[in-house]
Scaffold this active site. Structure first.
Site, mmCIF file in Angstrom:
data_model
loop_
_atom_site.group_PDB
_atom_site.id
_atom_site.type_symbol
_atom_site.label_atom_id
_atom_site.label_comp_id
_atom_site.label_asym_id
_atom_site.label_seq_id
_atom_site.Cartn_x
_atom_site.Cartn_y
_atom_site.Cartn_z
ATOM 1 N N SER A 1 0.831 -1.203 0.000
ATOM 2 C CA SER A 1 0.000 0.000 0.000
ATOM 3 C C SER A 1 0.862 1.248 0.000
ATOM 4 C CB SER A 1 -0.917 0.008 1.233
ATOM 5 O OG SER A 1 -0.152 0.075 2.419
ATOM 6 N N CYS A 2 0.268 2.342 -0.493
ATOM 7 C CA CYS A 2 0.871 3.665 -0.358
ATOM 8 C C CYS A 2 -0.047 4.484 0.542
ATOM 9 C CB CYS A 2 1.071 4.312 -1.724
ATOM 10 S SG CYS A 2 -0.462 4.565 -2.641
ATOM 11 N N ILE A 3 -0.088 5.778 0.375
ATOM 12 C CA ILE A 3 -0.869 6.614 1.283
ATOM 13 C C ILE A 3 -2.365 6.386 1.136
ATOM 14 C CG2 ILE A 3 -1.416 8.997 1.926
ATOM 15 C CD1 ILE A 3 1.381 9.772 1.085
ATOM 16 N N ARG B 1 -3.731 4.046 -1.608
ATOM 17 C CA ARG B 1 -4.080 2.971 -2.530
ATOM 18 C C ARG B 1 -3.467 1.635 -2.133
ATOM 19 N NH1 ARG B 1 -3.307 5.764 -8.549
ATOM 20 N NH2 ARG B 1 -4.446 7.691 -8.094
#
Length: 461
Positions: free
Chosen positions: A406-408, A410
């Site tokens: 995951s990113c911030i 998504r």
């Protein structure tokens, strides 16, 4: 969970210490002593830790003042009801003071002290013009502790006398009596009264002295040790299966957090026979399961006594004691306790898992938190669990997922076959959108993505 969490580590320290001591290596004796004493300090002070931990956990704002008052309440009760303070009435009492009040420092008193302290702490919000709030809590705690001591002064000897009568009654019942004793032993653990019952059968209170005669080799072979042997299948196998079943029944959002507790509790029980950490974690959450555990313990002790599978212990029925006790003259077919243990492992695992799932019982890791947000402004833990399942299904199943991170905002998911990706179901479950590239699929969830990712990690994708 706060007071319970420290006990498995203490039991392991003691177990390792005893193992080093029995290794025969003189240069390890000092380390063995340190480990044993360190673990024993925690285990022996279990009642006090309960008093502090229960008061802290049940205070409405997790207050250190409440924890201190839990300790104060415990010290008042155990001091007022100590043998030295009660013994001046010995000539006028019809019970043995040293035996009745010698074990007043027990888990039941610790839990009771914590409850009284937490109740007193919550009373600090009652307005008064005479006393500051913190001092008012201290006064309330002291008063409740003194009143509780008066009640226990009257009730405790009656309980002790009753246990002596029960022990005398079932003494001559043979293996059936041993099973009844073990059943009552587990039922009395929540009250801390099992130590009283143990003393009747394990020591020379009414002439049984099961532990002393076993280690001295002065008993009757096939009989001496029958109040001990049946605990091995429970503590080395049954409790381990119980921990496994409870872990597998945890909400997926709790598994990662609860795994260290269940693993350490299982190891402590197997090696040292210390079962209280796991037992106290669910006995009040699910009394039905605990009664079943007590019944199975009674059956195991009855079974071992009837078949004359005998092995005693000096501390508790763990692997370390088994190694030491199985070669003594009073031991009879001790290896068969492992066969019986395998049977009880299966029974415990099947029954606990079935009952937890079928009746939706509350056990560690399954506490109801529907009214508590997973994080501020976020989604309930059960909803996150369902969301994770939908994501996996929408990606074509776990077998179609190669990697996920995951990113911030998504989730980044790499799939074996992107044609199996179906966004319609995922969108209905909270996704804002998705981006499909040659390498991966990105699903937009916003600020909740970290919480969702934590749940997905438990699926070991």
């Amino acid at each position: 969970m706060l007071p319970i969490a420290v006990f498995p580590a203490a039991a392991l320290l003691m177990g390792i210490g005893y193992a080093l001591e029995e290794s025969g290596m003189e240069n390890l004796y000092f380390m063995a002593m340190i480990l044993q004493k360190t673990g024993n300090v925690i285990i022996s002070q279990m009642p006090m830790i309960f008093a502090i931990g229960v008061a802290y956990e049940l205070s409405d704002d997790k207050s250190g003042l409440a924890a201190c008052n839990g300790l104060l309440c415990f010290l008042i009760i155990t001091s007022l009801l100590s043998v030295s303070n009660v013994s001046f009435l010995e000539d006028t009492l019809s019970f043995r003071v040293d035996e009745a009040f010698g074990n007043i420092n027990n888990q039941f008193i610790g839990i009771l002290s914590g409850l009284l302290a937490a109740f007193s702490y919550r009373r600090k919000h009652v307005s008064t013009n005479y006393l500051p709030a913190d001092f008012r809590v201290l006064v309330y705690t002291s008063i409740f502790a003194m009143l509780c001591s008066i009640v226990l002064y009257i009730v405790w000897p009656l309980i002790f006398t009753l246990l002596i009568s029960i022990g005398t009654m079932i003494k001559d019942m043979g293996p059936l009596g041993a099973g009844i004793y073990a059943f009552l032993n587990r039922l009395l653990v929540p009250l801390g009264l099992h130590h009283m019952l143990n003393s009747i059968f394990w020591f020379d209170v009414i002439g049984i002295n099961d532990i002393g005669n076993y280690w001295a080799g002065t008993g009757i072979r096939g009989v001496t040790g029958m109040y001990q042997a049946g605990y091995y299948p429970i503590m080395m196998f049954g409790v381990v299966a119980m921990a496994l079943a409870m872990y597998q029944c945890c909400f997926i959002t709790r598994k990662k957090k609860m795994k260290p507790f269940f693993v350490s509790s299982a190891i402590a029980s197997f090696l040292t026979g210390v079962t209280e950490p796991l037992e106290f974690s669910f006995m009040f959450l699910s009394p039905l399961l605990y009664v079943m555990h007590a019944l199975l313990t009674g059956i195991s002790v009855f079974m071992a006594a009837s078949l004359q599978y005998i092995a005693g212990f000096s501390f508790s029925a763990g692997a370390i004691d088994f190694v030491l006790a199985s070669s003594l003259p009073m031991a009879v077919k001790p290896y068969m306790l492992f066969v019986q243990g395998g049977l009880f492992f299966v029974i415990y695992y099947v029954l606990f898992r079935l009952m937890i799932k079928k009746f939706d019982l509350c056990t560690p890791g399954r506490e109801n938190d529907q009214n508590e947000p997973f994080q501020e402004g976020s989604i309930a833990a059960e909803d996150l669990n369902e969301m994770a399942k939908v994501i996996i299904e929408g990606c074509g199943g776990a077998e179609n997922i190669i990697a996920i991170h995951s990113c911030i905002t998504r989730l980044h998911i790499t799939l074996k076959d992107q044609d199996k990706f179906v966004f319609k179901r995922i969108r209905q479950n909270g996704a804002a959108g998705y981006l499909k590239t040659k390498e991966e699929i990105q699903i937009v969830y916003g600020a909740h993505v970290d919480a969702i990712m934590d749940v997905l990690k438990n699926y070991q994708l």
